[in-house]
Design a protein around this motif. Structure first.
Motif, PDB file in Angstrom:
ATOM      1  N   ASP A  47       1.365  -1.963  -1.546  1.00 52.65           N
ATOM      2  CA  ASP A  47       1.928  -2.129  -0.200  1.00 52.65           C
ATOM      3  C   ASP A  47       3.448  -2.319  -0.255  1.00 52.65           C
ATOM      4  O   ASP A  47       4.150  -2.011   0.706  1.00 52.65           O
ATOM      5  CB  ASP A  47       1.300  -3.355   0.491  1.00 52.65           C
ATOM      6  N   MET A  48       3.904  -2.884  -1.370  1.00 53.42           N
ATOM      7  CA  MET A  48       5.339  -3.202  -1.451  1.00 53.42           C
ATOM      8  C   MET A  48       6.193  -2.116  -2.111  1.00 53.42           C
ATOM      9  O   MET A  48       7.393  -2.323  -2.350  1.00 53.42           O
ATOM     10  CB  MET A  48       5.532  -4.519  -2.218  1.00 53.42           C
TER      11      MET A  48
ATOM     12  N   ALA B  45       7.808 -12.375  -4.798  1.00 53.04           N
ATOM     13  CA  ALA B  45       6.699 -12.583  -3.863  1.00 53.04           C
ATOM     14  C   ALA B  45       5.502 -13.259  -4.516  1.00 53.04           C
ATOM     15  O   ALA B  45       4.789 -14.034  -3.868  1.00 53.04           O
ATOM     16  CB  ALA B  45       6.290 -11.240  -3.270  1.00 53.04           C
TER      17      ALA B  45
ATOM     18  N   GLN C 244      -1.373  -5.413  -3.585  1.00 52.15           N
ATOM     19  CA  GLN C 244      -0.164  -5.886  -2.898  1.00 52.15           C
ATOM     20  C   GLN C 244       1.055  -5.096  -3.372  1.00 52.15           C
ATOM     21  O   GLN C 244       1.921  -4.718  -2.582  1.00 52.15           O
ATOM     22  CB  GLN C 244       0.028  -7.378  -3.221  1.00 52.15           C
TER      23      GLN C 244
ATOM     24  N   ALA D 293      11.172  -7.535  -6.564  1.00 48.14           N
ATOM     25  CA  ALA D 293      10.621  -8.049  -5.303  1.00 48.14           C
ATOM     26  C   ALA D 293       9.230  -8.637  -5.521  1.00 48.14           C
ATOM     27  O   ALA D 293       8.880  -9.687  -4.946  1.00 48.14           O
ATOM     28  CB  ALA D 293      10.565  -6.916  -4.277  1.00 48.14           C
ATOM     29  N   LEU D 294       8.446  -7.978  -6.396  1.00 53.48           N
ATOM     30  CA  LEU D 294       7.083  -8.471  -6.667  1.00 53.48           C
ATOM     31  C   LEU D 294       7.114  -9.820  -7.376  1.00 53.48           C
ATOM     32  O   LEU D 294       6.293 -10.700  -7.113  1.00 53.48           O
ATOM     33  CB  LEU D 294       6.330  -7.465  -7.548  1.00 53.48           C
TER      34      LEU D 294
ATOM     35  N   TRP E  98      11.590  -2.821  -7.246  1.00 51.96           N
ATOM     36  CA  TRP E  98      10.199  -3.104  -6.844  1.00 51.96           C
ATOM     37  C   TRP E  98       9.621  -4.297  -7.616  1.00 51.96           C
ATOM     38  O   TRP E  98       9.098  -5.245  -7.041  1.00 51.96           O
ATOM     39  CB  TRP E  98       9.380  -1.828  -7.104  1.00 51.96           C
TER      40      TRP E  98
END
Ligand code: GLU
Length: 450
Positions: free
Chosen positions: A382-383, A404, A379, A400-401, A397
């Motif tokens: 992908d991000m 998420a 994942q 954001a992970l 990054w």
């Protein structure tokens, strides 16, 4: 007066930090005065001197940038020393002594027991020609002592200021051993006179020799022929104790070959410790020479701290241009180009530390992905932020992970590092990610070896 100094290593071993400091201070003084440097190879000890050591000493000096204008070996000049020996004998200043080591030892023990200083009693001076002929006939081989004046020798030391030695409190020095070999004392004076050396700069362990040598200079070269002398304080360890065996014998070869130090880190440290200047790195010897003054040298021992050497090395590496670094990188087979060098260099202590970085950047790296992290890491792939990765990409990054997936701390960072570098530990990810680049990063996060 044109300044001329000399550095006089004995090729019975390699250069270490202590004798390199002496070489360096000589070269810096000469360069600060527009003077010349003589490299004299003190190889009168034919048994222990080797060509291999001589070559290694020269290679070390060249690596350090300590060049010389002239060089010769003492072993080529025995005829000069023989002539000087004869001149001293003719002047009644060199006399044969027949005592064995054991006899001398016994004399010293008796003197000590009587609380007297262990100074040679000059018994040999009262030997008659007959006595000597008899001893010679017995096959006894004499050693030869220089007859000190017994007076006070004074000189203005370049480092220690007004200095003196009472020669009455010193034994007449042995200049020639019973086997005919010369100690360094006489050849050194003969050579300094012949080479017109103007300044002798050496460690303070030579102070007592200097007094005797001043008298030998005057005997061979006349009043006032002794060069100016400066005796530098010895090196001690960081804690102020005597330099440990390991540090004291720290060879320049090891600093260069094994540790990978920059020559200017070594020169900067050795030039600045034990002086009133701050210990800091300089780019070239001329800067050190411009800043050199005897008045800055302290009489207290100079502290040699390997941690400080590392600090100076890191500073030089951090400022090293790609042009300067490139040949070294090529030799390490770790040249990742200018962008990689400029990004990576603030993280390095030694140039060779770059190897690890370049290996991680260029690959191939086999991602290490635990089963339970596989989905998360995929994942993350992908991000990855769109477009070129920058110094901010990592925090954007991983932020954001975190949002998420709810992962944080080690659970968030470790799987990413393991996938991207194949290792648990290593360089700062924020810095290395843009160098790995989006394409390779994505592939590694998907488990591909690239
Ligand atoms: N070869 C001598 C030594 O290494 C030279 C001493 C001097 O500089 O006069 O101790």
């Amino acid at each position: 007066m044109t300044v001329k100094v000399r550095f006089a290593p004995s090729p019975t071993g390699r250069l270490h930090v202590g004798n390199v400091r002496t070489a360096l201070l000589n070269v810096l003084f000469a360069r600060s005065q527009g003077g010349a440097v003589l490299l004299r190879i003190d190889d009168t000890d034919l048994e222990r001197s080797t060509q291999e050591n001589e070559d290694a000493i020269k290679a070390d000096l060249i690596w350090l940038g300590l060049s010389w204008d002239e060089t010769f070996k003492q072993s080529e000049r025995f005829d000069k020393y023989e002539a000087a020996k004869q001149s001293l004998i003719d002047q009644g200043l060199l006399y044969p002594c027949y005592e064995t080591e054991d006899e001398l030892d016994r004399k010293r023990k008796i003197q000590r027991a009587q609380s007297k200083p262990p100074v040679y009693d000059r018994a040999a001076l009262s030997l008659t020609d007959e006595d000597k002929a008899k001893l010679d006939a017995e096959g006894r081989k004499p050693h030869w002592r220089f007859k000190l004046s017994g007076g006070r020798i004074e000189w203005t030391d370049l480092v220690r200021g007004p200095s003196h030695i009472e020669t009455s409190s010193v034994s007449d020095p042995i200049l020639i051993r019973a086997d005919g070999s010369y100690l360094y004392t006489l050849p050194s004076v003969v050579d300094d006179l012949d080479s017109n050396v103007t300044h002798i700069i050496r460690g303070e362990d030579h102070v007592t020799n200097s007094a005797a040598q001043i008298e030998i200079f005057e005997a061979l070269g006349g009043q006032g022929s002794a060069p100016a002398m400066g005796h530098t304080a010895l090196l001690v360890g960081a804690d102020g104790d005597k330099l440990s065996k390991r540090l004291g014998s720290l060879s320049i070869e090891d600093l260069r070959e094994i540790d990978g130090y920059e020559p200017m880190a070594v020169c900067s440290l050795l030039a600045k410790i034990g002086t009133s200047d701050a210990v800091d790195a300089r780019d070239d010897l001329q800067q050190l020479a411009d800043e050199f003054e005897f008045g800055k040298l302290s009489r207290t021992p100079a502290r040699f701290d390997p941690e400080e050497l590392k600090r100076l090395n890191a500073k030089l590496v951090h400022a090293m241009s790609y042009a300067d670094a490139q040949p070294k990188l090529a030799a390490l087979d770790a040249d990742g180009g200018e962008a990689v060098w400029l990004t990576v260099r603030p993280n390095l202590t030694f140039v060779k530390d770059v190897i690890e970085w370049v290996r991680l950047i260029e690959g191939p790296v086999t991602p290490a992905i635990a089963d339970e992290d596989a989905d998360f890491v995929s994942q993350a792939g992908d991000m990855l932020p769109e477009g070129a990765l920058t110094g901010e990409s990592w925090s954007v990054w991983t932020g954001a992970l975190k949002e998420a997936t709810g992962r944080k701390g080690k659970a968030l960072f470790k799987p990413l590092r393991m996938a991207l570098t194949g290792q648990e530990r290593g360089p700062e990810m924020a810095e290395i990610l843009p160098l790995i680049g989006a394409e390779k990063a994505k592939a590694r996060l998907k488990g591909v070896t690239v």
